[in-house]
Motif scaffolding. Structure first.
Motif, mmCIF file in Angstrom:
data_model
loop_
_atom_site.group_PDB
_atom_site.id
_atom_site.type_symbol
_atom_site.label_atom_id
_atom_site.label_comp_id
_atom_site.label_asym_id
_atom_site.label_seq_id
_atom_site.Cartn_x
_atom_site.Cartn_y
_atom_site.Cartn_z
ATOM 1 N N SER A 87 0.829 -1.200 0.000
ATOM 2 C CA SER A 87 0.000 0.000 0.000
ATOM 3 C C SER A 87 0.867 1.256 0.000
ATOM 4 C CB SER A 87 -0.916 -0.009 1.237
ATOM 5 O OG SER A 87 -1.591 1.211 1.376
ATOM 6 N N CYS A 112 -5.874 -9.424 0.269
ATOM 7 C CA CYS A 112 -5.026 -8.609 1.134
ATOM 8 C C CYS A 112 -4.161 -9.522 1.988
ATOM 9 C CB CYS A 112 -5.884 -7.703 2.011
ATOM 10 S SG CYS A 112 -6.875 -6.511 1.065
ATOM 11 N N CYS A 126 -10.311 -9.269 2.055
ATOM 12 C CA CYS A 126 -9.993 -7.940 2.586
ATOM 13 C C CYS A 126 -11.041 -7.403 3.548
ATOM 14 C CB CYS A 126 -9.812 -6.954 1.430
ATOM 15 S SG CYS A 126 -8.487 -7.390 0.286
ATOM 16 N N THR A 127 -12.233 -7.996 3.550
ATOM 17 C CA THR A 127 -13.297 -7.497 4.429
ATOM 18 C C THR A 127 -13.195 -8.051 5.850
ATOM 19 O OG1 THR A 127 -14.727 -9.274 3.605
ATOM 20 C CG2 THR A 127 -14.909 -7.108 2.538
ATOM 21 N N SER A 155 -11.383 -3.821 8.729
ATOM 22 C CA SER A 155 -11.086 -4.457 7.449
ATOM 23 C C SER A 155 -9.773 -3.888 6.916
ATOM 24 C CB SER A 155 -12.213 -4.199 6.448
ATOM 25 O OG SER A 155 -12.231 -2.822 6.082
ATOM 26 N N TRP A 156 -9.212 -4.554 5.902
ATOM 27 C CA TRP A 156 -7.919 -4.084 5.391
ATOM 28 C C TRP A 156 -8.034 -2.654 4.856
ATOM 29 C CZ3 TRP A 156 -5.634 -2.173 1.038
ATOM 30 C CH2 TRP A 156 -4.232 -2.217 0.959
ATOM 31 N N HIS A 157 -9.067 -2.365 4.077
ATOM 32 C CA HIS A 157 -9.187 -1.029 3.486
ATOM 33 C C HIS A 157 -9.470 0.031 4.547
ATOM 34 C CE1 HIS A 157 -9.748 -3.479 -0.227
ATOM 35 N NE2 HIS A 157 -9.070 -2.491 -0.756
ATOM 36 N N ASP A 158 -10.243 -0.313 5.580
ATOM 37 C CA ASP A 158 -10.468 0.641 6.667
ATOM 38 C C ASP A 158 -9.183 0.850 7.466
ATOM 39 O OD1 ASP A 158 -13.085 1.022 5.948
ATOM 40 O OD2 ASP A 158 -13.899 -0.393 7.417
ATOM 41 N N GLN A 160 -6.230 0.668 6.183
ATOM 42 C CA GLN A 160 -5.419 1.529 5.314
ATOM 43 C C GLN A 160 -5.794 2.995 5.507
ATOM 44 O OE1 GLN A 160 -6.418 1.778 1.070
ATOM 45 N NE2 GLN A 160 -4.289 1.256 0.586
ATOM 46 N N THR A 161 -7.098 3.283 5.542
ATOM 47 C CA THR A 161 -7.558 4.654 5.758
ATOM 48 C C THR A 161 -7.107 5.173 7.124
ATOM 49 O OG1 THR A 161 -9.483 4.292 4.354
ATOM 50 C CG2 THR A 161 -9.600 6.125 5.903
ATOM 51 N N ASP A 169 1.058 5.086 6.434
ATOM 52 C CA ASP A 169 0.357 4.062 5.654
ATOM 53 C C ASP A 169 0.409 2.763 6.435
ATOM 54 O OD1 ASP A 169 -0.904 2.712 3.541
ATOM 55 O OD2 ASP A 169 0.232 3.814 2.033
ATOM 56 N N TYR A 199 -1.205 -6.204 -0.677
ATOM 57 C CA TYR A 199 -2.495 -6.376 -1.356
ATOM 58 C C TYR A 199 -2.269 -6.809 -2.799
ATOM 59 C CZ TYR A 199 -1.976 -2.137 -4.156
ATOM 60 O OH TYR A 199 -1.540 -1.203 -5.080
#
Length: 327
Positions: A87, A112, A126-127, A155-158, A160-161, A169, A199
């Motif tokens: 990422s 992920c 990823c969820t 989750s992976w994307h959350d 990341q945020t 990061d 990812y």
């Protein structure tokens, strides 16, 4: 008189060529072998892009392009997938530490990565919610660079945020020392694993078309789950096989064609030579097309009338002028 007619003709054609056209697409087979990346660059420079093949109409176009060249073999199309990346700055992975039988998610899924307490990596959906490692830039020690977040499971994307908001990061592992440090952080807490910045994006079309998986046709046993960079080649029946992107192969480009029908009238007091008029009109029309796009490739087809001629003489009638009434 001739100069005046010529000027009128140019204005008339310029107006017509900006209207009333239809856009057509076709595939063109280029048999000069290139790597997938070279083929992509060629198609984007000369045509539009590598061919996207995921509908019955696309399959028909590909078959037509192959049959036109009597081509029986495989050639590159615009389907490819990336390797695993971090990422952080979208860096490629240089020294993977996959656990046994990992990664094991289907090749067509977004995936992920997580790291376990033994320093081995795995892929997950990823969820899934989990704790995670963030990182900061320009830190002198590993303790200052990496931060284990155990206050929230995301989750992976959350995750990341979260890391990009509060740190730099998600953690990226660039050497064995960093990998060992993250594993020891988990081991010291008696934890099994956690998200970090690894990812994978699944297969994508070169022209960024959305992938319709139900319409993508693979040969049997394809796609396999090998993890090196992979690109897709297709046979004339549009069945796809993964191959190393550095393999030189022929390739299919997608080309846009614009067809415009132009009707014009030429006025002259004398008889005109048909061949001379055709040459003059073709020269002028090519000039107009060239002015619109310096890279355009064009051709002109004349429509032959039922009597075998291209030009038809129009009969005109002189209308007598009506005298004005004097009041």
């Amino acid at each position: 008189m001739m100069m005046q007619n010529k000027i009128q003709l140019v204005v008339f054609l310029a107006g017509i060529l900006s209207k009333a056209s239809c856009d057509l697409q076709r595939f063109v087979l280029i048999q000069d072998p290139k790597t997938w990346t070279e083929a992509q660059s060629y198609c984007r420079r000369i045509c539009v892009d590598l061919a996207t093949v995921q509908s019955d109409e696309d399959i028909t176009k590909l078959k037509e392009a192959a049959n036109a060249e009597n081509f029986p073999s495989d050639a590159w199309i615009g389907f490819s997938r990336d390797v695993w990346r971090w990422s952080y700055q979208n860096m490629p992975v240089s020294n993977a530490k996959w656990d046994s039988f990992q990664p094991d998610l289907p090749d067509t899924d977004v995936a992920c990565g997580n790291i376990n307490s033994k320093g081995r990596w795995g892929d997950r959906t990823c969820t899934d919610a989990d704790n995670f490692f963030c990182q900061l830039d320009n830190q002198n020690t590993l303790q200052d660079k990496f931060e284990y977040i155990d206050s929230v499971r995301l989750s992976w994307h959350d995750a990341q945020t979260y890391c990009r908001t509060h740190y730099t990061d998600l953690a990226a592992v660039t050497d064995d020392a960093e990998n060992t440090f993250l594993a020891s952080e988990l081991s010291s807490r008696n934890l099994n694993d956690a998200w970090f910045g690894l990812y994978r994006i699944p297969w994508l079309w070169s022209d960024n078309s959305g992938v319709l998986w139900s319409s993508v046709k693979w040969k049997s046993t394809q796609p396999d789950n090998l993890n090196e960079i992979q690109c897709a080649r297709a046979n004339p029946g549009a069945l796809m096989v993964k191959d190393n992107c550095s393999t030189p192969l022929p390739f299919y480009c997608r080309e846009n064609r614009r067809m415009q029908r132009v009707r014009f009238t030429i006025k002259s007091d004398t008889s005109l030579n048909q061949s001379t008029v055709m040459q003059a009109l073709e020269k002028k029309m090519n000039q107009i097309l060239s002015d619109q796009d310096v890279n355009i490739r064009s051709s002109i087809t004349w429509i032959i009338q039922p009597d075998g001629k291209i030009f038809q003489r129009l009969k005109t009638e002189n209308t007598p002028q009506t005298a004005c009434k004097v009041l």
